[in-house]
Write a protein that holds these residues in place. Structure first.
Motif, PDB file in Angstrom:
ATOM      1  N   ARG A   1      27.299  30.640   3.657  1.00 22.70           N
ATOM      2  CA  ARG A   1      25.932  31.013   4.011  1.00 22.70           C
ATOM      3  C   ARG A   1      25.982  31.998   5.176  1.00 22.70           C
ATOM      4  O   ARG A   1      27.005  32.155   5.847  1.00 22.70           O
ATOM      5  CB  ARG A   1      25.112  29.783   4.388  1.00 22.70           C
ATOM      6  CG  ARG A   1      25.566  29.109   5.663  1.00 22.70           C
ATOM      7  CD  ARG A   1      24.789  27.845   5.929  1.00 22.70           C
ATOM      8  NE  ARG A   1      25.297  27.173   7.121  1.00 22.70           N
ATOM      9  CZ  ARG A   1      25.263  25.861   7.281  1.00 22.70           C
ATOM     10  NH1 ARG A   1      24.733  25.090   6.352  1.00 22.70           N
ATOM     11  NH2 ARG A   1      25.731  25.324   8.383  1.00 22.70           N
ATOM     12  N   VAL A   2      24.848  32.661   5.399  1.00 22.12           N
ATOM     13  CA  VAL A   2      24.696  33.545   6.556  1.00 22.12           C
ATOM     14  C   VAL A   2      23.773  32.841   7.542  1.00 22.12           C
ATOM     15  O   VAL A   2      22.629  32.528   7.217  1.00 22.12           O
ATOM     16  CB  VAL A   2      24.124  34.921   6.139  1.00 22.12           C
ATOM     17  CG1 VAL A   2      23.643  35.707   7.347  1.00 22.12           C
ATOM     18  CG2 VAL A   2      25.185  35.719   5.390  1.00 22.12           C
ATOM     19  N   GLY A   3      24.288  32.574   8.712  1.00 22.46           N
ATOM     20  CA  GLY A   3      23.494  31.947   9.766  1.00 22.46           C
ATOM     21  C   GLY A   3      22.699  32.952  10.571  1.00 22.46           C
ATOM     22  O   GLY A   3      21.640  32.637  11.094  1.00 22.46           O
ATOM     23  N   HIS A   4      23.225  34.177  10.667  1.00 21.41           N
ATOM     24  CA  HIS A   4      22.517  35.232  11.408  1.00 21.41           C
ATOM     25  C   HIS A   4      22.896  36.585  10.825  1.00 21.41           C
ATOM     26  O   HIS A   4      24.080  36.867  10.615  1.00 21.41           O
ATOM     27  CB  HIS A   4      22.869  35.196  12.893  1.00 21.41           C
ATOM     28  CG  HIS A   4      22.187  36.287  13.667  1.00 21.41           C
ATOM     29  ND1 HIS A   4      20.859  36.240  14.014  1.00 21.41           N
ATOM     30  CD2 HIS A   4      22.651  37.459  14.137  1.00 21.41           C
ATOM     31  CE1 HIS A   4      20.537  37.341  14.667  1.00 21.41           C
ATOM     32  NE2 HIS A   4      21.611  38.091  14.757  1.00 21.41           N
ATOM     33  N   LEU A   5      21.894  37.406  10.574  1.00 26.41           N
ATOM     34  CA  LEU A   5      22.114  38.771  10.099  1.00 26.41           C
ATOM     35  C   LEU A   5      21.430  39.717  11.068  1.00 26.41           C
ATOM     36  O   LEU A   5      20.215  39.704  11.209  1.00 26.41           O
ATOM     37  CB  LEU A   5      21.549  38.949   8.682  1.00 26.41           C
ATOM     38  CG  LEU A   5      21.677  40.333   8.048  1.00 26.41           C
ATOM     39  CD1 LEU A   5      23.136  40.790   8.008  1.00 26.41           C
ATOM     40  CD2 LEU A   5      21.068  40.319   6.653  1.00 26.41           C
TER      41      LEU A   5
ATOM     42  N   ARG B   1      21.534  43.834  13.040  1.00 18.81           N
ATOM     43  CA  ARG B   1      21.463  45.236  12.617  1.00 18.81           C
ATOM     44  C   ARG B   1      22.804  45.709  12.052  1.00 18.81           C
ATOM     45  O   ARG B   1      22.856  46.346  11.015  1.00 18.81           O
ATOM     46  CB  ARG B   1      21.050  46.109  13.808  1.00 18.81           C
ATOM     47  CG  ARG B   1      20.814  47.576  13.435  1.00 18.81           C
ATOM     48  CD  ARG B   1      20.504  48.447  14.634  1.00 18.81           C
ATOM     49  NE  ARG B   1      21.688  48.818  15.396  1.00 18.81           N
ATOM     50  CZ  ARG B   1      22.583  49.719  15.011  1.00 18.81           C
ATOM     51  NH1 ARG B   1      22.447  50.332  13.869  1.00 18.81           N
ATOM     52  NH2 ARG B   1      23.625  49.993  15.757  1.00 18.81           N
ATOM     53  N   SER B   2      23.901  45.372  12.741  1.00 17.93           N
ATOM     54  CA  SER B   2      25.223  45.812  12.287  1.00 17.93           C
ATOM     55  C   SER B   2      26.229  44.662  12.189  1.00 17.93           C
ATOM     56  O   SER B   2      27.404  44.895  11.923  1.00 17.93           O
ATOM     57  CB  SER B   2      25.775  46.896  13.228  1.00 17.93           C
ATOM     58  OG  SER B   2      25.927  46.371  14.529  1.00 17.93           O
ATOM     59  N   SER B   3      25.773  43.435  12.398  1.00 17.86           N
ATOM     60  CA  SER B   3      26.691  42.304  12.375  1.00 17.86           C
ATOM     61  C   SER B   3      26.123  41.149  11.562  1.00 17.86           C
ATOM     62  O   SER B   3      24.923  41.095  11.285  1.00 17.86           O
ATOM     63  CB  SER B   3      26.982  41.829  13.802  1.00 17.86           C
ATOM     64  OG  SER B   3      25.809  41.297  14.387  1.00 17.86           O
ATOM     65  N   VAL B   4      27.020  40.246  11.197  1.00 22.29           N
ATOM     66  CA  VAL B   4      26.635  39.067  10.421  1.00 22.29           C
ATOM     67  C   VAL B   4      27.532  37.902  10.839  1.00 22.29           C
ATOM     68  O   VAL B   4      28.717  38.085  11.114  1.00 22.29           O
ATOM     69  CB  VAL B   4      26.732  39.329   8.902  1.00 22.29           C
ATOM     70  CG1 VAL B   4      28.131  39.680   8.468  1.00 22.29           C
ATOM     71  CG2 VAL B   4      26.215  38.150   8.111  1.00 22.29           C
ATOM     72  N   ARG B   5      26.918  36.736  10.924  1.00 25.77           N
ATOM     73  CA  ARG B   5      27.681  35.501  11.182  1.00 25.77           C
ATOM     74  C   ARG B   5      27.661  34.683   9.893  1.00 25.77           C
ATOM     75  O   ARG B   5      26.601  34.233   9.447  1.00 25.77           O
ATOM     76  CB  ARG B   5      27.057  34.694  12.312  1.00 25.77           C
ATOM     77  CG  ARG B   5      27.768  33.367  12.557  1.00 25.77           C
ATOM     78  CD  ARG B   5      26.983  32.517  13.560  1.00 25.77           C
ATOM     79  NE  ARG B   5      27.394  31.155  13.527  1.00 25.77           N
ATOM     80  CZ  ARG B   5      28.154  30.567  14.447  1.00 25.77           C
ATOM     81  NH1 ARG B   5      28.570  31.262  15.487  1.00 25.77           N
ATOM     82  NH2 ARG B   5      28.480  29.298  14.333  1.00 25.77           N
ATOM     83  N   TYR B   6      28.839  34.519   9.297  1.00 27.46           N
ATOM     84  CA  TYR B   6      28.999  33.701   8.101  1.00 27.46           C
ATOM     85  C   TYR B   6      29.348  32.295   8.549  1.00 27.46           C
ATOM     86  O   TYR B   6      30.120  32.107   9.495  1.00 27.46           O
ATOM     87  CB  TYR B   6      30.165  34.192   7.243  1.00 27.46           C
ATOM     88  CG  TYR B   6      30.153  35.646   6.920  1.00 27.46           C
ATOM     89  CD1 TYR B   6      29.435  36.135   5.840  1.00 27.46           C
ATOM     90  CD2 TYR B   6      30.889  36.549   7.688  1.00 27.46           C
ATOM     91  CE1 TYR B   6      29.443  37.486   5.528  1.00 27.46           C
ATOM     92  CE2 TYR B   6      30.903  37.894   7.382  1.00 27.46           C
ATOM     93  CZ  TYR B   6      30.187  38.353   6.311  1.00 27.46           C
ATOM     94  OH  TYR B   6      30.208  39.689   6.015  1.00 27.46           O
ATOM     95  N   GLU B   7      28.815  31.309   7.853  1.00 29.29           N
ATOM     96  CA  GLU B   7      29.164  29.925   8.107  1.00 29.29           C
ATOM     97  C   GLU B   7      29.749  29.360   6.817  1.00 29.29           C
ATOM     98  O   GLU B   7      29.213  29.587   5.726  1.00 29.29           O
ATOM     99  CB  GLU B   7      27.938  29.158   8.573  1.00 29.29           C
ATOM    100  CG  GLU B   7      27.446  29.717   9.900  1.00 29.29           C
ATOM    101  CD  GLU B   7      26.105  29.173  10.347  1.00 29.29           C
ATOM    102  OE1 GLU B   7      25.435  28.484   9.549  1.00 29.29           O
ATOM    103  OE2 GLU B   7      25.732  29.445  11.494  1.00 29.29           O
TER     104      GLU B   7
END
Length: 138
Positions: free
Chosen positions: A80-84, A86-92
């Motif tokens: 899942r994506v916890g945070h999206l 402008r130029s970054s993403v945190r995958y969980e």
């Protein structure tokens, strides 16, 4: 499978994943996370890892281990994506074996221009694919 994760992928364990203690070594968990994330990016986000102008660089990763697992077997891996941003993403990522949580972790990618290595906005098919994984957590 846990409904907290919009995407699931089965990853078979290999003989070489076991260490001298008879369980999957901790570095394998990071490799599994990286594999599941990049499979999603390539297949759904159409990320061209070989010649595309945009690439994702891992700038942070973490893994918490809850139980051991050994070859033979497989991991059911939730993404899942916890945070999206402008130029970054945190995958969980959650890794399970027979309904037991084995490990939970996260990766943070910053998308950059391949040549300059400067951050670029996440746009188009890539952003759409990542939006599919959002959980409302961030």
């Amino acid at each position: 499978m846990n409904a907290e994760y919009p995407h699931w992928q089965t990853v078979p364990l290999r003989w070489k994943d076991n260490d001298v203690y008879g369980h999957v070594n901790n570095v394998v968990h990071y490799s599994v996370m990286d594999t599941v994330i990049n499979t999603w990016l390539i297949e759904r986000g159409r990320l061209d890892i070989e010649t595309g102008e945009v690439i994702g660089l891992c700038v942070e990763s973490q893994c918490k281990y809850h139980a051991s697992v050994s070859f033979p077997g497989e991991l059911e891996v939730g993404l899942r994506v916890g945070h999206l941003g402008r130029s970054s993403v945190r995958y969980e990522v959650g890794m399970y074996s027979k309904e037991t949580v084995i490990a939970e972790g996260h990766f943070v990618h910053v998308f950059v221009d391949r040549e300059s290595r400067r951050p670029v906005p996440v746009e188009g098919l890539l952003r759409s694919a990542l939006e599919e994984l959002r959980t409302g957590l961030g």
